[in-house]
Enzyme design. Structure first.
Site, PDB file in Angstrom:
ATOM      1  CG  ASP A 122      -9.061   1.700  -2.627  1.00  0.00           C
ATOM      2  OD1 ASP A 122      -7.622   1.765  -2.805  1.00  0.00           O
ATOM      3  OD2 ASP A 122      -9.420   2.479  -1.684  1.00  0.00           O
ATOM      4  CB  ILE A 123     -11.717   0.277   1.907  1.00  0.00           C
ATOM      5  CG1 ILE A 123     -12.705   0.124   3.171  1.00  0.00           C
ATOM      6  CG2 ILE A 123     -10.960   1.584   2.322  1.00  0.00           C
ATOM      7  CD1 ILE A 123     -12.200  -0.170   4.349  1.00  0.00           C
ATOM      8  CD  GLN A 159       3.989   2.432  -0.719  1.00  0.00           C
ATOM      9  OE1 GLN A 159       5.207   2.786  -1.048  1.00  0.00           O
ATOM     10  NE2 GLN A 159       4.002   0.998  -0.331  1.00  0.00           N
ATOM     11  CD  GLU A 160      -2.766   8.017   1.983  1.00  0.00           C
ATOM     12  OE1 GLU A 160      -3.728   7.264   2.238  1.00  0.00           O
ATOM     13  OE2 GLU A 160      -2.662   9.333   1.696  1.00  0.00           O
ATOM     14  CG  HIS A 212      -1.182  -0.963  -2.949  1.00  0.00           C
ATOM     15  ND1 HIS A 212      -0.265  -0.769  -1.948  1.00  0.00           N
ATOM     16  CD2 HIS A 212      -2.004   0.108  -3.270  1.00  0.00           C
ATOM     17  CE1 HIS A 212      -0.437   0.622  -1.404  1.00  0.00           C
ATOM     18  NE2 HIS A 212      -1.408   1.202  -2.342  1.00  0.00           N
ATOM     19  CG  HIS A 252      -4.011   2.391  -6.630  1.00  0.00           C
ATOM     20  ND1 HIS A 252      -5.022   2.876  -5.656  1.00  0.00           N
ATOM     21  CD2 HIS A 252      -2.817   2.638  -5.969  1.00  0.00           C
ATOM     22  CE1 HIS A 252      -4.356   3.098  -4.716  1.00  0.00           C
ATOM     23  NE2 HIS A 252      -3.305   3.095  -4.878  1.00  0.00           N
TER      24      HIS A 252
HETATM   25  P1  AMP Z   1      -1.651   4.310  -1.486  1.00  0.00           P
HETATM   26  O1  AMP Z   1      -1.777   5.700  -1.266  1.00  0.00           O
HETATM   27  O2  AMP Z   1      -1.364   3.829  -3.048  1.00  0.00           O
HETATM   28  O3  AMP Z   1      -0.809   3.580  -0.629  1.00  0.00           O
HETATM   29  O4  AMP Z   1      -3.123   3.656  -1.548  1.00  0.00           O
HETATM   30  C1  AMP Z   1      -3.674   2.939  -0.310  1.00  0.00           C
HETATM   31  C2  AMP Z   1      -5.050   2.419  -0.616  1.00  0.00           C
HETATM   32  O5  AMP Z   1      -5.482   1.502   0.105  1.00  0.00           O
HETATM   33  C3  AMP Z   1      -6.000   3.485  -0.616  1.00  0.00           C
HETATM   34  O6  AMP Z   1      -6.758   3.862  -1.985  1.00  0.00           O
HETATM   35  C4  AMP Z   1      -7.027   3.127   0.502  1.00  0.00           C
HETATM   36  O7  AMP Z   1      -8.415   3.668   0.148  1.00  0.00           O
HETATM   37  C5  AMP Z   1      -6.857   1.639   0.395  1.00  0.00           C
HETATM   38  N1  AMP Z   1      -7.282   0.982   1.629  1.00  0.00           N
HETATM   39  C6  AMP Z   1      -6.795   1.431   2.674  1.00  0.00           C
HETATM   40  N2  AMP Z   1      -7.271   0.300   3.607  1.00  0.00           N
HETATM   41  C7  AMP Z   1      -7.957  -0.780   2.930  1.00  0.00           C
HETATM   42  C8  AMP Z   1      -8.770  -1.729   3.242  1.00  0.00           C
HETATM   43  N3  AMP Z   1      -8.749  -2.154   4.517  1.00  0.00           N
HETATM   44  N4  AMP Z   1      -9.318  -2.441   2.247  1.00  0.00           N
HETATM   45  C9  AMP Z   1      -9.068  -2.013   0.986  1.00  0.00           C
HETATM   46  N5  AMP Z   1      -8.634  -0.912   0.672  1.00  0.00           N
HETATM   47  C10 AMP Z   1      -7.800  -0.315   1.601  1.00  0.00           C
END
Ligand code: AMP
Ligand code: ZN
Length: 147
Positions: free
Chosen positions: A34-35, A98-99, A104, A106
């Site tokens: 995760d970034i 979810q963003e 995915h 975690h």
């Molecule tokens: P969610 O809120 O479950 O949708 O989490 C999305 C996750 O994706 C967050 O923890 C972000 O930090 C992660 N994320 C977003 N863009 C990237 C990326 N390019 N590489 C790795 N992780 C990412």
């Protein structure tokens, strides 16, 4: 070939069109860092084929994602990173946090005193009567279809 959506960041990672620190991949799944880690070792596990929500995945295709999460969880425990336990977290829909709208999991290393917590809503703690549980279960049973 995995189904890919042009403006999806995780599809771009699958196609190597965006950078990622990949820890594992097989034919249908991928795991990468995760970034914006909540804790060191925070890893994401995705299906290579795009699906926004868990329930959009084709029948039978969710198993390999959990299998990859299992591998990552085992690796985290052996990695030397601080990891006494592991949480799996899936935000499925905007109201659930979810963003990124590509399914995915975690995979989160946990240890005593790490400061993490999951806050439940105000209803938590109540123990409903069996009749209420049954009535809720009936609504869900009724909605389950073999898809
Ligand atoms: P969610 O809120 O479950 O949708 O989490 C999305 C996750 O994706 C967050 O923890 C972000 O930090 C992660 N994320 C977003 N863009 C990237 C990326 N390019 N590489 C790795 N992780 C990412
Ligand atoms: Zn995607």
């Amino acid at each position: 070939m995995p189904v890919s959506v042009p403006d999806c960041i995780f599809c771009k990672i699958v196609k190597r069109d965006a950078p990622a620190s990949i820890v594992f991949e097989d034919e249908t799944t991928m795991a990468f860092m995760d970034i914006r880690p909540m804790i060191p070792g925070h890893t994401l596990v995705i299906p290579k084929s795009h699906a926004a929500y868990l329930e959009d995945l084709p029948k039978g295709s969710s198993g390999p994602i959990l299998e990859t999460a299992r591998k990552v969880a085992a690796a985290l425990r052996r990695s030397g990173l601080r990891c006494e336990a592991v949480n799996l977290w899936l935000a499925n829909g905007r109201a659930a946090g979810q963003e990124v709208f590509h399914v995915h999991f975690h995979v989160l290393p946990r240890f005593h005193g790490d400061g993490f917590g999951m806050r439940a809503g105000p209803d938590y703690g109540r123990m409903p009567e069996r009749a209420e549980l049954e009535s809720t279960a009936e609504k869900i049973r009724h909605a389950i279809v073999n898809q």
